[in-house]
Write an enzyme that holds these catalytic residues in place. Structure first.
Site, mmCIF file in Angstrom:
data_model
loop_
_atom_site.group_PDB
_atom_site.id
_atom_site.type_symbol
_atom_site.label_atom_id
_atom_site.label_comp_id
_atom_site.label_asym_id
_atom_site.label_seq_id
_atom_site.Cartn_x
_atom_site.Cartn_y
_atom_site.Cartn_z
ATOM 1 C CE LYS A 22 -4.328 -0.719 -0.250
ATOM 2 N NZ LYS A 22 -5.377 0.162 -0.738
ATOM 3 C CG ASP B 160 -8.037 -2.670 5.167
ATOM 4 O OD1 ASP B 160 -6.907 -3.142 5.303
ATOM 5 O OD2 ASP B 160 -8.403 -2.099 4.119
HETATM 6 C C1 LIG Z 1 -3.341 -6.560 1.349
HETATM 7 C C2 LIG Z 1 -4.303 -5.916 0.433
HETATM 8 N N1 LIG Z 1 -4.492 -6.431 -0.777
HETATM 9 C C3 LIG Z 1 -5.355 -5.908 -1.648
HETATM 10 C C4 LIG Z 1 -6.069 -4.768 -1.327
HETATM 11 C C5 LIG Z 1 -7.061 -4.259 -2.319
HETATM 12 O O1 LIG Z 1 -6.764 -2.971 -2.807
HETATM 13 P P1 LIG Z 1 -7.963 -2.042 -3.291
HETATM 14 O O2 LIG Z 1 -8.738 -1.642 -2.072
HETATM 15 O O3 LIG Z 1 -7.302 -0.926 -3.973
HETATM 16 O O4 LIG Z 1 -8.813 -2.863 -4.186
HETATM 17 C C6 LIG Z 1 -5.895 -4.175 -0.079
HETATM 18 C C7 LIG Z 1 -6.607 -2.962 0.302
HETATM 19 O O5 LIG Z 1 -6.471 -2.431 1.382
HETATM 20 C C8 LIG Z 1 -4.980 -4.758 0.832
HETATM 21 O O6 LIG Z 1 -4.766 -4.248 2.049
#
Ligand SMILES: Cc1ncc(COP(=O)(O)O)c(C=O)c1O
Length: 398
Positions: free
Chosen positions: A83, A128
């Site tokens: 992120k 989150d």
């Molecule tokens: C570990 C992880 N993977 C995937 C995502 C998905 O990203 P997006 O919310 O941009 O779809 C998130 C989002 O917080 C994440 O924390």
């Protein structure tokens, strides 16, 4: 449409019959000067190094495909998730605008050398866990302030990880989408800057910077793949910013064949799946507590920009039960033969769990054919987080 359940492992797929190869959105994300600026900026951050792209030849052989490549984001700086690529770049662009720097000069040092003029800024966000940690980390690096709100049920370990970077962070009594609204309200009331990783009408610029920041995942992966161009890319979605960013970037390689692009969501938070099923071209939200172990994907409202891109270029929208994510965590944590081990958390491992299920469970033979998964298939996946909730990781994998 395919619908099957096997104990708790469950997959449902909606094939998109009107898929296009251009995937353009109202906002031009992939202008070449932006793509260059993103890479240069990330490379300028102290401690930067590309995360590994892991080849899993043994697993690929066992599953009957040519290549299985997975980007391991557990090694992204010291953050255990991808992120920060979005948060750091978006924060840099916001500060840069204040300093009136040109984006080609954008580097960590060029910004930091003028820290006195932006130290007072406060960035606020809802999360989150992973995005909030990334915002807190980036604010600390630049010497600014961060305020982070988390939805009810958030992991205390993830809260503590955010507070460790000096952010004012708290868990509040609302679900993810309501928490985003709360962060927006607090930004207005306090003249803070909302650095949110999802977009809606009237709030598009910062989420677009965040999406551009994610390009580095693919830039690195394609460099590391040494000429292998994927035939299939599976990406997990919460609000869809990550998936849309990768899809838009893939589509910008106009001389290459667009890979089959599969979007993966938890059954407990299926906002893109419901939106494509609705068939009216509009994004639709799902409401309630969004129950899933995949905390990073527990989002009920699609990003507006994300939806525009994903509805155009996604070949298949798939929802999975939590068991698929658990299986992915276990497989990556206990590799066969000489394959390398990847520590992958709930949201990181779901795509591998899905690929395994599609390729090994004969119930899905029909879907496998429809997705054109065969011997010469080259699959690219993104393990977007490591064990960001270590206690839960141990429970699943041990
Ligand atoms: C570990 C992880 N993977 C995937 C995502 C998905 O990203 P997006 O919310 O941009 O779809 C998130 C989002 O917080 C994440 O924390």
């Amino acid at each position: 449409m395919t619908k099957t359940s096997k104990k708790k492992a469950f997959i449902e797929c909606h094939l998109n019959t009107s898929v296009r190869s251009d995937c353009l959105s109202a906002i031009d994300l992939t202008a070449p000067e932006d793509v260059i600026a993103v890479t240069k900026f990330h490379q300028s951050i102290p401690g930067y190094s590309p995360t590994p792209l892991i080849r899993l030849p043994e697993l690929a052989k066992n599953l009957g495909v040519s290549e299985l490549l997975i980007k391991d984001e557990s090694q992204r700086f010291d953050l255990n998730a991808f992120k920060v690529l979005g948060a750091s770049y978006a924060m840099a662009r916001v500060i840069m605008a204040q300093l009136e720097l040109d984006r080609v000069e954008l580097s960590f040092d060029s910004i930091s050398s003028q820290a006195d003029s932006f130290r007072h800024l406060t960035f606020v966000t809802a999360t989150d866990g992973n995005h909030g940690r990334a915002v807190a980390w980036s604010a600390k690096k630049f010497g600014c302030n961060a305020v982070v709100y988390m939805p009810k049920g958030s992991s205390k370990t993830r809260l503590a990880a955010i507070q460790n970077y000096g952010a004012e962070a708290s868990i509040i009594e609302t679900n993810y989408d309501e928490t985003v609204l709360f962060a927006e309200k607090m930004a207005k009331e306090n003249a803070w800057i909302l650095l949110q990783d999802t977009s809606w009408q009237g709030y598009e610029t910062i989420p677009a910077y965040i999406m551009q920041g994610y390009f580095t995942l693919l830039t690195e992966a394609l460099n590391q793949a040494k000429g292998i161009w994927p035939t299939h890319v599976f990406v997990q979605a919460g609000v869809g910013s990550l998936a849309a960013s990768l899809l838009a970037f893939l589509c910008s390689f106009v001389e290459k064949a667009k890979p089959v692009f599969v979007l993966v969501e938890p059954i407990g938070a299926p906002c893109f799946f419901r939106s494509i099923q609705a068939g009216d071209g509009k994004p639709h939200s799902v409401h309630g507590d969004l129950k899933t172990i995949m905390a990073g994907l527990a989002c009920g409202k699609p990003s507006q920009t994300g939806w525009e891109i994903l509805k155009a270029g996604t070949d298949a929208f798939i929802i999975c039960s939590d068991e698929i994510a658990r299986r992915g965590m276990r497989i990556l944590g206990n590799p066969s033969g000489d394959d390398k081990r990847v520590i992958s958390g709930e949201s990181g491992a779901v795509t591998l769990g899905l690929v395994y299920e599609l390729l090994s469970n004969t119930k899905y033979r029909n879907l496998k054919d429809k997705l054109d998964l065969k011997r010469d298939t080259k699959i690219l996946l993104f393990s977007t987080e490591g064990d960001t909730d270590p206690e839960h990781y141990r429970k699943v994998v041990w």
